[in-house]
Design an enzyme around this catalytic site. Structure first.
Site, short mmCIF file in Angstrom:
data_model
loop_
_atom_site.label_atom_id
_atom_site.label_comp_id
_atom_site.label_asym_id
_atom_site.label_seq_id
_atom_site.Cartn_x
_atom_site.Cartn_y
_atom_site.Cartn_z
N ILE A 6 0.93 -1.31 -0.03
CA ILE A 6 0.07 -0.15 -0.04
C ILE A 6 0.72 0.98 0.14
O ILE A 6 1.81 1.35 0.77
CB ILE A 6 -0.85 -0.09 1.37
CG1 ILE A 6 -1.78 -1.18 1.21
CG2 ILE A 6 -1.82 1.26 1.13
CD1 ILE A 6 -2.74 -1.40 2.62
N ASN B 170 -1.41 6.07 8.32
CA ASN B 170 -1.57 5.81 9.59
C ASN B 170 -1.62 6.93 10.49
O ASN B 170 -2.22 7.19 11.55
CB ASN B 170 -0.39 4.61 10.03
CG ASN B 170 -1.36 3.41 10.28
OD1 ASN B 170 -2.40 3.44 10.06
ND2 ASN B 170 -0.14 2.29 10.23
N GLU C 166 2.16 -3.47 5.74
CA GLU C 166 1.28 -3.15 4.55
C GLU C 166 1.56 -3.85 3.49
O GLU C 166 1.04 -3.44 2.30
CB GLU C 166 1.10 -1.66 4.18
CG GLU C 166 2.36 -1.36 3.81
CD GLU C 166 3.37 -0.90 4.91
OE1 GLU C 166 4.35 0.08 4.61
OE2 GLU C 166 3.54 -1.25 5.99
#
Length: 311
Positions: free
Chosen positions: A175, A182, A217
């Site tokens: 990602i 985040n 991720e």
């Protein structure tokens, strides 16, 4: 569901045995002890435990009042297969193994009850093993397979493909700018993004494809039998779907959307071992990141004729 028991036969069994008491943590018998008696638990709770080679004590199951224990070792003459200890104060009836075997020959109805008791235990153990195995191979957040399971399967599938001449393709996803996501939205919202992407990858794959959380991720898809072009098309479908999905913190991301990058590699075209095919896919993922992100990169080299004909 309460476990089947021999409680209904207590009057007859009482004539064969003697009552005994255990305090909490007392051991009835240890793994390896001779199977010289059967115990009918009258009150309290017993634990069946096994000690692993490294000293870890594993509780296999617990037994409540009315349960019978030790019947297998007492009938087949083998040593105890596990340790039995009291979890709470217990009252039980101990019956010599020879008397118990004589009773079973005389009373087939009790023997049948023991048979069904064992069937219930096997079914319960099968359910427990299945649940434990599933937890051991599954990432708890995304419910995808975990990295350890993926590595085991990749090694197996590459070995199989080497024998059959099949292809094995990998697609590694990452990602884009996930740390920024985040930082801006918090880890809870980040977890929502991770599970959403995981669901997209899994839904895009075929039945039987291995989709796993690679770490953080990153995700990986193991596509057995897929060509490089098919794997690239799979990655592109995932990329487009992610780009077109509305994420809560998407507008704050670079470009105003959550995006994903991917690297593709195919055994044996791009690499000839399981470790090498991971490295090749990871290198292509790096190229996708360096090339501006939000893209899928696969090798453009022609397949090696000698390698592709390898059986």
């Amino acid at each position: 569901m309460r476990e089947r028991s021999l409680q209904a036969h207590l009057p007859e069994l009482s004539r064969l045995g003697v009552e005994a008491r255990l305090e909490a943590a007392d051991v009835l018998w240890r793994e390896g002890d001779p199977g010289d008696s059967v115990a009918l638990l009258l009150d309290g709770t017993l634990e069946i435990v096994h000690e692993t080679p490294d000293g870890e004590v594993v509780v296999l199951r617990t037994l409540e009042g009315g349960a019978v224990v030790g019947e297998l070792a007492s009938t087949d003459g083998r040593a105890r297969s596990a340790t039995v200890r009291a979890l709470t104060p217990c009252r039980l009836l101990k019956i010599p193994a020879s008397d118990f075997r004589t009773l079973l020959r005389r009373r087939p109805d009790i023997l049948e009850e023991l048979y069904w008791l064992q069937v219930e235990r096997v079914r319960s153990l099968t359910r427990q093993v299945t649940k434990t195995h599933q937890r051991a191979i599954t990432d708890p957040l995304t419910r995808l397979y975990n990295f350890g399971f993926f590595r085991e399967r990749l090694e197996i599938e590459v070995d199989r493909a080497a024998q059959t001449g099949d292809l094995v393709s990998l697609v590694i996803f990452d990602i884009d700018h996930f740390k920024k996501y985040n930082d801006n939205n918090g880890h809870e919202e980040g977890n929502v993004a991770l599970t959403t992407v995981a669901d997209i990858i899994k839904a895009t794959g075929r039945r039987g494809d291995i989709v796993a959380r690679y770490g953080g991720e990153e995700f990986v898809a193991l596509l057995y039998g897929a060509t490089r072009q098919e794997a690239e098309a799979f990655g592109e479908t995932v990329r487009q779907t992610v780009e077109g999905t509305d994420f809560g913190g998407g507008p704050q991301q670079p470009g105003g959307r959550v995006t994903i990058s991917a690297g593709v590699a195919t055994f044996p075209w791009d690499a000839q071992t399981d470790e090498a095919v991971i490295k090749a896919a990871d290198e292509n993922l790096y190229k996708a990141k360096q090339g501006g992100r939000n893209r899928v990169v696969a090798s453009d080299a022609e397949p090696n004729p000698r390698v592709t004909s390898w059986k």
